[in-house]
Motif scaffolding. Structure first.
Motif, PDB file in Angstrom:
ATOM      1  N   ASP A 126       0.853  -1.182   0.000  1.00  0.00           N
ATOM      2  CA  ASP A 126       0.000   0.000   0.000  1.00  0.00           C
ATOM      3  C   ASP A 126       0.896   1.241   0.000  1.00  0.00           C
ATOM      4  O   ASP A 126       1.358   1.706   1.039  1.00  0.00           O
ATOM      5  N   PHE A 127       1.141   1.800  -1.193  1.00  0.00           N
ATOM      6  CA  PHE A 127       2.024   2.953  -1.317  1.00  0.00           C
ATOM      7  C   PHE A 127       1.349   4.254  -0.889  1.00  0.00           C
ATOM      8  O   PHE A 127       2.007   5.290  -0.813  1.00  0.00           O
ATOM      9  N   SER A 128       0.057   4.205  -0.615  1.00  0.00           N
ATOM     10  CA  SER A 128      -0.622   5.412  -0.150  1.00  0.00           C
ATOM     11  C   SER A 128      -0.090   5.854   1.212  1.00  0.00           C
ATOM     12  O   SER A 128      -0.266   7.017   1.599  1.00  0.00           O
ATOM     13  N   VAL A 129       0.568   4.941   1.925  1.00  0.00           N
ATOM     14  CA  VAL A 129       1.160   5.280   3.220  1.00  0.00           C
ATOM     15  C   VAL A 129       2.195   6.395   3.053  1.00  0.00           C
ATOM     16  O   VAL A 129       2.393   7.215   3.951  1.00  0.00           O
ATOM     17  N   LEU A 149       1.993   8.961   1.317  1.00  0.00           N
ATOM     18  CA  LEU A 149       1.351  10.264   1.244  1.00  0.00           C
ATOM     19  C   LEU A 149       0.893  10.747   2.609  1.00  0.00           C
ATOM     20  O   LEU A 149       0.511  11.900   2.760  1.00  0.00           O
ATOM     21  N   GLU A 150       0.938   9.851   3.599  1.00  0.00           N
ATOM     22  CA  GLU A 150       0.581  10.219   4.955  1.00  0.00           C
ATOM     23  C   GLU A 150       1.808  10.777   5.680  1.00  0.00           C
ATOM     24  O   GLU A 150       2.943  10.483   5.293  1.00  0.00           O
ATOM     25  N   TYR A 163       5.949  -0.154   6.764  1.00  0.00           N
ATOM     26  CA  TYR A 163       4.845   0.775   6.523  1.00  0.00           C
ATOM     27  C   TYR A 163       4.083   0.423   5.252  1.00  0.00           C
ATOM     28  O   TYR A 163       2.848   0.446   5.217  1.00  0.00           O
ATOM     29  N   ILE A 164       4.835   0.100   4.188  1.00  0.00           N
ATOM     30  CA  ILE A 164       4.209  -0.137   2.878  1.00  0.00           C
ATOM     31  C   ILE A 164       3.618  -1.538   2.773  1.00  0.00           C
ATOM     32  O   ILE A 164       2.508  -1.725   2.271  1.00  0.00           O
ATOM     33  N   SER A 223       1.429  -2.679   6.900  1.00  0.00           N
ATOM     34  CA  SER A 223       0.799  -1.642   7.717  1.00  0.00           C
ATOM     35  C   SER A 223      -0.256  -2.226   8.651  1.00  0.00           C
ATOM     36  O   SER A 223      -0.498  -1.706   9.741  1.00  0.00           O
TER      37      SER A 223
END
Length: 237
Positions: free
Chosen positions: A16-19, A21-22, A124-125, A128
């Motif tokens: 999940d690469f959206s992490v 952006l957090e 994280y990626i 998570s």
């Protein structure tokens, strides 16, 4: 049982690469980048200091002393003006000081932080769900963040002091301490020293890393039970 539970969850990789952006993921990327800059600007430096020597049999001969990380200046020797010149008055001349401990502390910390950031980004990626569901990971991350912020601050100030001493040991004020320059008929003049602007940048990157990790402490703290417990206490009548 805890180990088996974590192992089963770790086996299920969920990318999940959206992490990134957090705030937590973005700061970790910045910490990774600035760690590279810090260790590269310090560990990759190469320089030299140059004198102009005039003595019996040798006129206006430049001599140089090349120095680099880890800045053991006491092992750096000026090239002789002429093996047969100076009437035998020119002896081995070294720079003064050994600043390897401060430089290696700074660079080693940068290398370890670089590796830790890679490991943290993988968690994280890819994992998570494990990070969020098991409080031991955020607490460990929090402890490491606090320690790293303090180490960046200490190592940067130690390295900044060493850098000031390195500048003193490679500039014009070294000439009075060179015995060969005091021989009759011998004169030494300072010519130049390599600019140390990149080493000044390493100190700046060290301070930026300390600030980033200080901010990271708060971001990680919000993911722990400590923050949730404090919120419940503050909200209770």
């Amino acid at each position: 049982s805890w180990f088996l539970l974590v192992s089963s969850r770790m086996a299920g990789l969920t990318v999940d690469f959206s992490v990134l952006l957090e705030p937590l993921g973005l700061v970790k990327v910045l910490e990774w980048i600035f760690a590279i800059f810090a260790l590269a600007t310090c560990g990759g430096f190469r320089g030299e200091t140059t004198l102009l020597v005039s003595c019996n049999g040798v006129v206006n001969k430049t001599v140089t002393a090349a120095f680099a990380y880890p800045f053991r200046l006491n092992t750096v020797e000026f090239s002789a003006p002429d093996p047969k010149g100076c009437a035998g008055t020119w002896t081995d001349v070294h720079l003064m000081g050994n600043f390897s401990s401060s430089a290696q502390f700074f660079v080693t910390l940068g290398a370890l932080v670089f590796l830790y950031c890679i490991a943290a980004l993988v968690v994280y990626i890819g994992y998570s769900h494990v990070y969020q569901q098991n409080n031991k990971f955020p607490l460990t991350d929090l402890a490491i963040s606090v320690l790293t912020a303090l180490l960046w601050l200490v190592s940067t100030f130690v390295w900044a002091k060493a850098l000031a001493d390195i500048k003193m040991s490679t500039e014009a004020n070294i000439i009075p301490g060179i015995e060969a320059c005091k021989a009759p008929g011998t004169t030494c003049n300072f010519v130049s020293v390599t600019s140390m602007g990149i080493l000044n940048l390493s100190v700046v990157f060290g301070l930026l890393n300390a600030a980033l990790w200080g901010g990271n402490v708060w971001l990680v703290y919000k993911d722990t039970k400590l923050h949730n417990q404090w919120n419940r206490i503050s909200e209770s009548p």
